[in-house]
Structures are given as C-alpha cells and as structure tokens.
Scaffold this motif. Structure first.
Motif, PDB file in Angstrom:
ATOM      1  N   UNK A 129      35.123  59.219  91.158  1.00 55.72           N
ATOM      2  CA  UNK A 129      34.471  59.589  90.499  1.00 55.72           C
ATOM      3  C   UNK A 129      34.192  59.699  88.986  1.00 55.72           C
ATOM      4  N   UNK A 130      33.163  58.898  88.301  1.00 55.40           N
ATOM      5  CA  UNK A 130      33.261  58.369  86.622  1.00 55.40           C
ATOM      6  C   UNK A 130      32.404  59.395  85.907  1.00 55.40           C
ATOM      7  N   UNK A 131      33.169  59.765  84.344  1.00 57.58           N
ATOM      8  CA  UNK A 131      32.113  61.107  84.107  1.00 57.58           C
ATOM      9  C   UNK A 131      31.234  60.410  83.181  1.00 57.58           C
ATOM     10  N   UNK A 132      30.174  60.705  83.398  1.00 58.53           N
ATOM     11  CA  UNK A 132      29.227  59.953  81.487  1.00 58.53           C
ATOM     12  C   UNK A 132      28.745  60.708  80.483  1.00 58.53           C
ATOM     13  N   UNK A 133      29.228  60.683  80.055  1.00 57.87           N
ATOM     14  CA  UNK A 133      28.334  61.341  78.989  1.00 57.87           C
ATOM     15  C   UNK A 133      27.798  61.311  78.285  1.00 57.87           C
ATOM     16  N   UNK A 134      26.505  62.684  78.202  1.00 57.34           N
ATOM     17  CA  UNK A 134      24.694  62.954  77.662  1.00 57.34           C
ATOM     18  C   UNK A 134      24.429  63.579  77.126  1.00 57.34           C
ATOM     19  N   UNK A 135      24.179  63.566  76.239  1.00 57.87           N
ATOM     20  CA  UNK A 135      23.213  63.658  75.370  1.00 57.87           C
ATOM     21  C   UNK A 135      23.003  65.605  75.868  1.00 57.87           C
ATOM     22  N   UNK A 136      24.891  66.787  74.968  1.00 60.82           N
ATOM     23  CA  UNK A 136      24.288  68.077  75.375  1.00 60.82           C
ATOM     24  C   UNK A 136      24.756  68.314  77.343  1.00 60.82           C
ATOM     25  N   UNK A 137      25.152  67.292  78.272  1.00 62.18           N
ATOM     26  CA  UNK A 137      25.775  67.812  79.227  1.00 62.18           C
ATOM     27  C   UNK A 137      26.547  66.456  79.320  1.00 62.18           C
ATOM     28  N   UNK A 138      27.102  66.327  81.034  1.00 59.29           N
ATOM     29  CA  UNK A 138      27.352  65.230  81.584  1.00 59.29           C
ATOM     30  C   UNK A 138      27.028  64.610  82.685  1.00 59.29           C
ATOM     31  N   UNK A 139      27.201  64.184  83.413  1.00 64.05           N
ATOM     32  CA  UNK A 139      27.336  63.453  85.017  1.00 64.05           C
ATOM     33  C   UNK A 139      28.168  62.868  85.858  1.00 64.05           C
ATOM     34  N   UNK A 140      28.504  63.335  86.835  1.00 58.07           N
ATOM     35  CA  UNK A 140      29.500  62.317  87.473  1.00 58.07           C
ATOM     36  C   UNK A 140      28.916  61.599  88.404  1.00 58.07           C
ATOM     37  N   UNK A 141      28.946  59.715  88.095  1.00 58.54           N
ATOM     38  CA  UNK A 141      29.253  59.091  89.429  1.00 58.54           C
ATOM     39  C   UNK A 141      29.942  58.504  89.818  1.00 58.54           C
ATOM     40  N   UNK A 142      30.026  57.945  90.871  1.00 61.19           N
ATOM     41  CA  UNK A 142      30.304  57.947  92.209  1.00 61.19           C
ATOM     42  C   UNK A 142      30.592  56.418  91.881  1.00 61.19           C
ATOM     43  N   UNK A 143      32.642  55.588  91.884  1.00 64.67           N
ATOM     44  CA  UNK A 143      33.198  54.908  91.624  1.00 64.67           C
ATOM     45  C   UNK A 143      33.014  53.852  92.290  1.00 64.67           C
ATOM     46  N   UNK A 144      32.946  52.051  91.880  1.00 65.59           N
ATOM     47  CA  UNK A 144      32.296  51.058  92.769  1.00 65.59           C
ATOM     48  C   UNK A 144      32.848  51.518  94.516  1.00 65.59           C
ATOM     49  N   UNK A 145      32.689  50.704  95.342  1.00 65.65           N
ATOM     50  CA  UNK A 145      33.254  50.855  96.594  1.00 65.65           C
ATOM     51  C   UNK A 145      34.608  50.329  96.579  1.00 65.65           C
ATOM     52  N   UNK A 146      35.446  48.882  95.443  1.00 71.27           N
ATOM     53  CA  UNK A 146      36.266  48.265  95.788  1.00 71.27           C
ATOM     54  C   UNK A 146      37.781  49.280  94.879  1.00 71.27           C
ATOM     55  N   UNK A 147      36.994  50.269  94.908  1.00 70.59           N
ATOM     56  CA  UNK A 147      38.247  50.881  93.470  1.00 70.59           C
ATOM     57  C   UNK A 147      38.494  52.851  94.262  1.00 70.59           C
ATOM     58  N   UNK A 148      39.758  52.904  93.935  1.00 74.75           N
ATOM     59  CA  UNK A 148      41.149  53.991  94.083  1.00 74.75           C
ATOM     60  C   UNK A 148      40.452  54.439  93.028  1.00 74.75           C
ATOM     61  N   UNK A 149      39.910  55.145  92.148  1.00 72.76           N
ATOM     62  CA  UNK A 149      39.445  56.148  90.772  1.00 72.76           C
ATOM     63  C   UNK A 149      38.983  54.844  89.749  1.00 72.76           C
ATOM     64  N   UNK A 150      38.510  55.335  89.247  1.00 70.87           N
ATOM     65  CA  UNK A 150      37.711  54.439  88.371  1.00 70.87           C
ATOM     66  C   UNK A 150      37.996  54.924  86.466  1.00 70.87           C
ATOM     67  N   UNK A 151      37.441  54.539  85.470  1.00 73.63           N
ATOM     68  CA  UNK A 151      37.224  54.662  84.211  1.00 73.63           C
ATOM     69  C   UNK A 151      35.614  54.153  84.350  1.00 73.63           C
ATOM     70  N   UNK A 152      34.808  53.710  84.950  1.00 72.79           N
ATOM     71  CA  UNK A 152      33.280  53.227  84.795  1.00 72.79           C
ATOM     72  C   UNK A 152      32.863  52.635  85.452  1.00 72.79           C
TER      73      UNK A 152
END
Length: 102
Positions: free
Chosen positions: A14-37
């Motif tokens: 997963x990659x981390x998406x910073x939001x105002x006052x919080x954050x969420x974890x989003x799944x990486x693309x199927x073609x990835x092993x680990x990702x930055x976005x």
C-alpha cells in the motif's frame, strides 16, 4: 496538519495518502511490489510477469516470447495480466490434460 505518512503507517503493498488531519492507505497497482503512489509508474519493484518499460511496470506478453510457453499439441497461448494461460485451439477440447478434436 501532521504528515502521518512520514511514519510509513501502511502495509508493504500500500501507499500512504496524507489528508487534512488524517491519512489513508491505498492499494498499490497490481503490477507493483511496493509503491510510492498510485499507478504502475510508482512501483518500487515490478511484480512477477511485469517488466520496467518507460519508467512503468508493463505486462510481459509470454505468448510472444521466442521460447514457446504452451508446448502441447493443438494448444494456444492466451496472454493475461501478469501471466498467461494455455487453452485448447478452436475445434479441440481438454480431455485429461490433452487437447482432442471435438
């Protein structure tokens, strides 16, 4: 706003998406092993069946490799995302692992 993503709170796929006052974890693309976005251009490493091409992880077409991957008689190769499958040619059906005429 505190950037919670600085502490890497998400799982490896997963990659981390910073939001105002919080954050969420989003799944990486199927073609990835680990990702930055988001997307196949943000992979840390390409997953099996994918290769780095123009800075993106793209599907390898196993059916077009010089060495045939489907070697049984009357069998065709079908490329899938990240892999491939061997199917009996038209007019043939799978009978106990052999393609026989229908």
């Amino acid at each position: 706003d505190v950037d919670e993503c600085a502490d890497s709170p998400c799982k490896d796929h997963q990659y981390c998406l910073n939001t105002d006052g919080s954050f969420s974890c989003k799944a990486c693309d199927a073609s990835c092993i680990g990702c930055t976005g988001e997307g196949s251009d943000k992979c840390k490493t390409c997953a099996s069946g994918y290769m780095k091409e123009d800075e993106k992880c793209t599907d390898i077409d196993e059916c077009n490799l010089p060495e045939k991957v489907c070697v049984k008689e009357n069998q065709d190769c079908v490329n899938t995302s990240g892999s491939y499958k061997c199917v009996c040619s038209e007019g043939f059906e799978d009978k106990d692992g052999t393609c026989v005429q229908t």
